[in-house]
Design a protein around this motif. Structure first.
Motif, PDB file in Angstrom:
ATOM      1  N   MET A   1     -48.796 -13.760  15.297  1.00 20.23           N
ATOM      2  CA  MET A   1     -48.759 -13.870  16.733  1.00 20.23           C
ATOM      3  C   MET A   1     -47.400 -13.362  17.217  1.00 20.23           C
ATOM      4  SD  MET A   1     -48.997 -17.007  19.528  1.00 20.23           S
ATOM      5  CE  MET A   1     -49.114 -18.302  18.432  1.00 20.23           C
ATOM      6  N   SER A   2     -47.410 -12.592  18.294  1.00 15.42           N
ATOM      7  CA  SER A   2     -46.175 -12.081  18.903  1.00 15.42           C
ATOM      8  C   SER A   2     -45.711 -13.032  19.986  1.00 15.42           C
ATOM      9  CB  SER A   2     -46.421 -10.703  19.512  1.00 15.42           C
ATOM     10  OG  SER A   2     -46.772  -9.786  18.504  1.00 15.42           O
ATOM     11  N   ILE A   3     -44.388 -13.165  20.110  1.00 15.67           N
ATOM     12  CA  ILE A   3     -43.799 -14.045  21.108  1.00 15.67           C
ATOM     13  C   ILE A   3     -42.876 -13.204  21.991  1.00 15.67           C
ATOM     14  CG2 ILE A   3     -42.270 -16.033  21.469  1.00 15.67           C
ATOM     15  CD1 ILE A   3     -43.270 -17.108  18.785  1.00 15.67           C
ATOM     16  N   LYS A   7     -35.405 -11.500  26.391  1.00 23.93           N
ATOM     17  CA  LYS A   7     -35.195 -10.186  27.005  1.00 23.93           C
ATOM     18  C   LYS A   7     -36.534  -9.525  27.367  1.00 23.93           C
ATOM     19  CE  LYS A   7     -30.883  -9.071  24.670  1.00 23.93           C
ATOM     20  NZ  LYS A   7     -30.204  -8.052  23.849  1.00 23.93           N
ATOM     21  N   ARG A   8     -37.613 -10.312  27.327  1.00 28.91           N
ATOM     22  CA  ARG A   8     -38.967  -9.834  27.645  1.00 28.91           C
ATOM     23  C   ARG A   8     -39.422  -8.743  26.673  1.00 28.91           C
ATOM     24  NH1 ARG A   8     -36.399 -10.151  32.512  1.00 28.91           N
ATOM     25  NH2 ARG A   8     -36.341  -7.915  32.785  1.00 28.91           N
ATOM     26  N   GLN A   9     -39.060  -8.865  25.413  1.00 29.50           N
ATOM     27  CA  GLN A   9     -39.465  -7.917  24.384  1.00 29.50           C
ATOM     28  C   GLN A   9     -40.508  -8.554  23.480  1.00 29.50           C
ATOM     29  OE1 GLN A   9     -35.594  -7.283  22.666  1.00 29.50           O
ATOM     30  NE2 GLN A   9     -35.262  -5.417  23.853  1.00 29.50           N
ATOM     31  N   VAL A  10     -41.409  -7.711  22.951  1.00 27.71           N
ATOM     32  CA  VAL A  10     -42.447  -8.164  22.040  1.00 27.71           C
ATOM     33  C   VAL A  10     -42.386  -7.299  20.791  1.00 27.71           C
ATOM     34  CG1 VAL A  10     -44.945  -8.402  21.689  1.00 27.71           C
ATOM     35  CG2 VAL A  10     -43.956  -8.881  23.924  1.00 27.71           C
ATOM     36  N   THR A  11     -42.501  -7.928  19.614  1.00 25.87           N
ATOM     37  CA  THR A  11     -42.558  -7.185  18.363  1.00 25.87           C
ATOM     38  C   THR A  11     -44.025  -7.030  17.978  1.00 25.87           C
ATOM     39  OG1 THR A  11     -40.438  -8.076  17.645  1.00 25.87           O
ATOM     40  CG2 THR A  11     -41.875  -7.177  15.941  1.00 25.87           C
ATOM     41  N   LEU A  12     -44.424  -5.790  17.739  1.00 25.77           N
ATOM     42  CA  LEU A  12     -45.805  -5.522  17.330  1.00 25.77           C
ATOM     43  C   LEU A  12     -45.914  -5.660  15.814  1.00 25.77           C
ATOM     44  CD1 LEU A  12     -46.483  -2.345  19.512  1.00 25.77           C
ATOM     45  CD2 LEU A  12     -47.083  -4.714  20.029  1.00 25.77           C
TER      46      LEU A  12
END
Length: 84
Positions: A1-3, A7-12
């Motif tokens: 699951m991505s969080i 900084k409003r970034q998501v790791t795929l």
């Protein structure tokens, strides 16, 4: 699951990137529709020819085309002048 980070970034996930051939530096478009976020990998030439079926109306000026598009968007259908 991505969080979502502060900084409003998501790791795929790597597996997803591998399957979809998404790499660091790829240009991604972010689209929101009906409360959902969609990432679209932008690919050069992917939309080539998408409008080729449209026919040009040589009698309609750019201004008339703009007004026609705006009236359709707002549900207003002014009377159109007939070509002489």
């Amino acid at each position: 699951m991505s969080i979502l980070s502060q900084k409003r970034q998501v790791t795929l996930p790597k597996e997803l990137c591998d399957r979809l051939i998404v790499q660091p530096g790829d240009d991604l478009s972010i689209v929101e529709h009906l409360g959902r976020i969609t990432l679209i990998k932008m690919k050069a030439g992917s939309s080539a020819g998408i409008l080729r079926h449209l026919k040009i109306d040589e009698k309609m000026s750019d201004e008339a085309s703009l007004q026609d598009a705006l009236s359709e968007k707002h549900g207003v259908h002014p009377k159109r002048k007939r070509a002489a």
